[in-house]
Design a protein around this motif. Structure first.
Motif, PDB file in Angstrom:
ATOM      1  N   ILE A 169      47.261  52.785  53.098  1.00 40.11           N
ATOM      2  CA  ILE A 169      48.575  52.469  52.539  1.00 40.11           C
ATOM      3  C   ILE A 169      48.433  51.826  51.162  1.00 40.11           C
ATOM      4  CG2 ILE A 169      50.627  51.029  52.861  1.00 40.11           C
ATOM      5  CD1 ILE A 169      50.292  51.442  55.872  1.00 40.11           C
ATOM      6  N   CYS A 170      47.462  50.923  51.021  1.00 39.91           N
ATOM      7  CA  CYS A 170      47.238  50.278  49.721  1.00 39.91           C
ATOM      8  C   CYS A 170      46.865  51.307  48.659  1.00 39.91           C
ATOM      9  CB  CYS A 170      46.137  49.227  49.842  1.00 39.91           C
ATOM     10  SG  CYS A 170      46.584  47.784  50.836  1.00 39.91           S
ATOM     11  N   GLN A 171      46.032  52.261  49.030  1.00 43.63           N
ATOM     12  CA  GLN A 171      45.615  53.281  48.079  1.00 43.63           C
ATOM     13  C   GLN A 171      46.790  54.179  47.683  1.00 43.63           C
ATOM     14  OE1 GLN A 171      42.640  53.365  46.678  1.00 43.63           O
ATOM     15  NE2 GLN A 171      43.219  55.120  45.398  1.00 43.63           N
ATOM     16  N   GLU A 172      47.633  54.504  48.640  1.00 46.25           N
ATOM     17  CA  GLU A 172      48.789  55.370  48.365  1.00 46.25           C
ATOM     18  C   GLU A 172      49.803  54.673  47.453  1.00 46.25           C
ATOM     19  OE1 GLU A 172      49.478  58.452  49.339  1.00 46.25           O
ATOM     20  OE2 GLU A 172      48.320  58.914  51.139  1.00 46.25           O
ATOM     21  N   LEU A 173      49.942  53.359  47.623  1.00 49.15           N
ATOM     22  CA  LEU A 173      50.981  52.625  46.883  1.00 49.15           C
ATOM     23  C   LEU A 173      50.469  51.983  45.595  1.00 49.15           C
ATOM     24  CD1 LEU A 173      52.801  50.750  49.803  1.00 49.15           C
ATOM     25  CD2 LEU A 173      53.460  52.899  48.721  1.00 49.15           C
ATOM     26  N   LYS A 174      49.196  52.075  45.337  1.00 45.50           N
ATOM     27  CA  LYS A 174      48.605  51.344  44.226  1.00 45.50           C
ATOM     28  C   LYS A 174      49.290  51.650  42.898  1.00 45.50           C
ATOM     29  CE  LYS A 174      44.199  50.427  41.915  1.00 45.50           C
ATOM     30  NZ  LYS A 174      42.741  50.703  41.893  1.00 45.50           N
ATOM     31  N   SER A 175      49.515  52.902  42.611  1.00 44.07           N
ATOM     32  CA  SER A 175      50.106  53.268  41.316  1.00 44.07           C
ATOM     33  C   SER A 175      51.537  52.780  41.176  1.00 44.07           C
ATOM     34  CB  SER A 175      50.066  54.793  41.143  1.00 44.07           C
ATOM     35  OG  SER A 175      50.806  55.435  42.178  1.00 44.07           O
ATOM     36  N   ALA A 176      52.218  52.544  42.295  1.00 40.13           N
ATOM     37  CA  ALA A 176      53.629  52.159  42.240  1.00 40.13           C
ATOM     38  C   ALA A 176      53.836  50.654  42.196  1.00 40.13           C
ATOM     39  CB  ALA A 176      54.376  52.731  43.452  1.00 40.13           C
ATOM     40  N   ILE A 177      52.914  49.875  42.758  1.00 39.21           N
ATOM     41  CA  ILE A 177      53.160  48.436  42.878  1.00 39.21           C
ATOM     42  C   ILE A 177      52.154  47.583  42.123  1.00 39.21           C
ATOM     43  CG2 ILE A 177      54.222  48.749  45.139  1.00 39.21           C
ATOM     44  CD1 ILE A 177      51.685  47.683  46.416  1.00 39.21           C
ATOM     45  N   GLU A 178      51.125  48.190  41.536  1.00 41.20           N
ATOM     46  CA  GLU A 178      50.115  47.405  40.840  1.00 41.20           C
ATOM     47  C   GLU A 178      50.691  46.826  39.548  1.00 41.20           C
ATOM     48  OE1 GLU A 178      45.369  47.812  39.782  1.00 41.20           O
ATOM     49  OE2 GLU A 178      46.655  49.586  39.583  1.00 41.20           O
ATOM     50  N   LYS A 179      50.364  45.568  39.255  1.00 40.01           N
ATOM     51  CA  LYS A 179      50.805  44.883  38.049  1.00 40.01           C
ATOM     52  C   LYS A 179      49.590  44.478  37.218  1.00 40.01           C
ATOM     53  CE  LYS A 179      55.064  44.985  39.548  1.00 40.01           C
ATOM     54  NZ  LYS A 179      56.081  45.859  38.939  1.00 40.01           N
ATOM     55  N   GLU A 180      49.816  44.277  35.911  1.00 42.22           N
ATOM     56  CA  GLU A 180      48.737  43.869  35.010  1.00 42.22           C
ATOM     57  C   GLU A 180      48.697  42.356  34.869  1.00 42.22           C
ATOM     58  OE1 GLU A 180      49.205  45.817  31.302  1.00 42.22           O
ATOM     59  OE2 GLU A 180      48.819  47.833  32.094  1.00 42.22           O
ATOM     60  N   ASP A 181      47.506  41.841  34.591  1.00 43.44           N
ATOM     61  CA  ASP A 181      47.342  40.412  34.342  1.00 43.44           C
ATOM     62  C   ASP A 181      48.015  40.031  33.030  1.00 43.44           C
ATOM     63  OD1 ASP A 181      45.849  40.340  36.625  1.00 43.44           O
ATOM     64  OD2 ASP A 181      43.902  40.347  35.605  1.00 43.44           O
ATOM     65  N   THR A 182      48.504  38.807  32.961  1.00 42.19           N
ATOM     66  CA  THR A 182      49.093  38.280  31.729  1.00 42.19           C
ATOM     67  C   THR A 182      48.179  37.195  31.161  1.00 42.19           C
ATOM     68  OG1 THR A 182      50.373  36.602  32.906  1.00 42.19           O
ATOM     69  CG2 THR A 182      51.403  38.758  32.599  1.00 42.19           C
ATOM     70  N   THR A 183      48.589  36.642  30.030  1.00 39.12           N
ATOM     71  CA  THR A 183      47.769  35.628  29.366  1.00 39.12           C
ATOM     72  C   THR A 183      47.620  34.375  30.216  1.00 39.12           C
ATOM     73  OG1 THR A 183      48.545  36.432  27.231  1.00 39.12           O
ATOM     74  CG2 THR A 183      47.534  34.249  27.275  1.00 39.12           C
ATOM     75  N   LEU A 184      48.703  33.973  30.876  1.00 38.65           N
ATOM     76  CA  LEU A 184      48.705  32.690  31.562  1.00 38.65           C
ATOM     77  C   LEU A 184      48.328  32.764  33.037  1.00 38.65           C
ATOM     78  CD1 LEU A 184      51.915  31.116  30.021  1.00 38.65           C
ATOM     79  CD2 LEU A 184      49.544  30.860  29.293  1.00 38.65           C
ATOM     80  N   ARG A 185      48.429  33.950  33.640  1.00 40.11           N
ATOM     81  CA  ARG A 185      48.100  34.026  35.055  1.00 40.11           C
ATOM     82  C   ARG A 185      47.705  35.444  35.438  1.00 40.11           C
ATOM     83  NH1 ARG A 185      53.280  32.013  38.003  1.00 40.11           N
ATOM     84  NH2 ARG A 185      53.138  30.542  36.287  1.00 40.11           N
ATOM     85  N   ASN A 186      46.973  35.573  36.508  1.00 39.84           N
ATOM     86  CA  ASN A 186      46.545  36.869  37.012  1.00 39.84           C
ATOM     87  C   ASN A 186      47.609  37.454  37.927  1.00 39.84           C
ATOM     88  OD1 ASN A 186      44.061  36.650  35.682  1.00 39.84           O
ATOM     89  ND2 ASN A 186      43.137  35.557  37.409  1.00 39.84           N
ATOM     90  N   ALA A 187      47.735  38.771  37.920  1.00 32.14           N
ATOM     91  CA  ALA A 187      48.710  39.449  38.779  1.00 32.14           C
ATOM     92  C   ALA A 187      48.277  39.360  40.241  1.00 32.14           C
ATOM     93  CB  ALA A 187      48.848  40.910  38.358  1.00 32.14           C
ATOM     94  N   ILE A 188      49.269  39.409  41.143  1.00 30.66           N
ATOM     95  CA  ILE A 188      48.972  39.414  42.576  1.00 30.66           C
ATOM     96  C   ILE A 188      48.336  40.751  42.929  1.00 30.66           C
ATOM     97  CG2 ILE A 188      49.977  39.228  44.879  1.00 30.66           C
ATOM     98  CD1 ILE A 188      52.269  37.652  43.608  1.00 30.66           C
ATOM     99  N   PRO A 189      47.185  40.761  43.606  1.00 27.23           N
ATOM    100  CA  PRO A 189      46.500  42.023  43.921  1.00 27.23           C
ATOM    101  C   PRO A 189      47.336  42.916  44.828  1.00 27.23           C
ATOM    102  CG  PRO A 189      45.031  40.137  44.206  1.00 27.23           C
ATOM    103  CD  PRO A 189      46.402  39.572  44.012  1.00 27.23           C
TER     104      PRO A 189
END
Length: 481
Positions: A169-189
């Protein structure tokens, strides 16, 4: 005579004197009139001069005001231009400072996340920068679950599926829910995002408890659940919950016929109710009278109509109609009914309970009081097909406990969440994810016979023929005896 002559002379002299006086008076009046006229003329000339002088003064004032306005406008434009130049210089300077302090800011954020409270101000050669505030939240439980050596049984108990299915499920949804890290904090995996959603659906726990489990804010958890459910509906539903193709339909017919002896059955249909909090609008429409009378507690609900194959995998769902609607009205509102009207269900049966009407494509049991031997046999066999849908809904509600209790999700967002639950159910069923016996749910949905239970005379004859063939060929059981 001399006296008379003298008197005449005196009268003539007096008359002459009077005439002289009158003439003098007339000349005087003429002079006075000329003086008045001259004075009026002088006044008029003065008034004209005053008006001209006033006009000149007014013109001078207007010119002065206009000139002054132009001067002020020019001064303001010059000031604004200088201000813009100054602001640009400051902005450029701040940009350079932020670039130079990026590494220091990241280090401060990491220190704040690890140590709890507020981080110390990030400093560089250019001076201190703003603080980074991070609330102290522990995600030790999730970190432990995410370890490769975490027991499979415990993982499945927490997320209602094995690690392999979770990874899929994680692999199927990765492209839709993945976020990029920002300067001040890392994105939730991605894995943590999916885990938050599955835990919430599986346990039905309040968001404050989900927040403590995963070390995230309450609003963040709520947002993650809706985002992941929306991605499941968009990405996975077209792949895992669709009406079967012709080749698969033939296989479904054979499997249902092997179970019951009834030919051309392509699905088992059932409608259940999901409890909700009383909505702010259209309260009467969502009032569930049958559940209220049974539980002696005011109940509100929405409906979920589903069609399943012999394995209990959903092939069609209709979600979100108010709980006051009977099953036959929900069916009329569904896309399944529209598909039948378009002739796509011609020559096949979908088996339903007594809450549905008998139609050219909907096969239901006999409901009259005094049944013949043949009708009893038919109802027994059709009940075996109905059990496929009932068992599927029992596993659906048992696996995703959020469907058993009134949820915090808003009414307009609930169909997305319920659709995601159906898709996840299908994935678990297709991958043979067993449900724990203690999680099994007993369905309680009252069936009401529709006002017009017979919608087609030809379907009544077809049902009688099926019932006769079952008994004639020895396919009818004797469980009713």
């Amino acid at each position: 005579m001399n006296d008379n002559g003298n008197s005449k002379k005196r009268r003539r002299k007096g008359n002459n004197n009077n005439n002289g006086n009158d003439q003098d008076n007339g000349d005087k009046k003429k002079k006075d009139l000329k003086g008045i006229i001259a004075s009026l003329s002088l006044l008029e000339e003065q008034e004209k001069e005053d008006e001209q002088e006033h006009d000149r003064a007014s013109n001078d004032d207007a010119s002065f005001i206009e000139e002054k306005h132009k001067t002020r406008t020019k001064a303001m434009l010059d000031y604004y231009s200088d201000f813009q130049d100054c602001y640009s210089e400051v902005e450029e300077s701040e940009t350079m400072k932020r670039k130079r302090s990026r590494s220091a800011a990241c280090a401060a954020a990491a220190a704040a996340a690890g140590g709890g409270a507020a981080a110390e101000p990030a400093t560089t050669g250019d001076g201190p920068h703003r603080r980074l505030w991070v609330k102290d939240r522990s995600k030790a439980w999730w970190d432990e679950c995410n370890q490769p050596d975490f027991p499979e049984s415990e993982f499945k108990k927490a997320f209602r599926m094995g690690r392999a299915t979770f990874d899929l499920i994680c692999q199927e949804l990765k492209s839709a829910i993945e976020k990029e890290d920002t300067t001040l904090r890392n994105a939730i995996p991605v894995r943590q995002r999916v885990a938050v959603c599955l835990w919430r659906l599986a346990t039905g726990d309040p968001l404050r408890l989900v927040s403590k489990k995963f070390g995230l804010g309450i609003s963040t958890c709520h947002k993650l659940v809706l985002e992941v459910c929306s991605a499941i509906r968009t990405v996975l539903m077209p792949k895992y919950l669709q009406w079967p193709e012709d080749s698969v339909v033939r296989k479904i017919k054979d499997e249902f016929e092997a179970i019951s002896g009834i030919p051309n059955v392509v699905g088992s249909m059932y409608t259940t109710h999901i409890p909700i909090i009383a909505p702010k609008i259209s309260v009467a429409a969502y009032f569930n009278k049958r559940h209220t009378e049974r539980n002696q507690k005011t109940s509100y609900s929405i409906t979920v109509q589903g069609v399943v194959d012999p394995r209990g995998v959903f092939t069609d769902v209709c979600i979100g109609w108010p709980g006051s609607m009977p099953d036959d009205q929900v069916l009329e509102k569904s896309a399944l009914h529209q598909r039948a009207n378009n002739g796509l269900l011609k020559g096949v049966w979908i088996v339903g309970s007594s809450g549905y009407p008998l139609m050219d494509w909907v096969l239901v049991p006999y409901t009259q009081q005094h049944l013949t031997w043949t009708q009893h046999a038919f109802n027994e066999k059709i009940g075996e097909i109905q059990n496929a849908a009932k068992d599927a809904f029992a596993r659906l509600k048992g696996r995703w406990y959020c469907l058993q209790k009134r949820t915090e999700v808003k009414l307009q967002d609930l169909p997305v969440v319920l659709g995601a639950c159906c898709v996840l159910h299908n994935i678990c069923e297709l991958r043979n994810e067993e449900i724990e016996p203690e999680l099994r749910f007993e369905l309680v949905d009252d069936e009401m016979v529709p006002e017009v239970a017979l919608r087609s005379q030809s379907s009544m004859k077809a049902r009688d023929a099926i019932a006769h063939n079952l008994l004639h060929h020895g396919l009818a059981g004797t469980g009713f005896l």
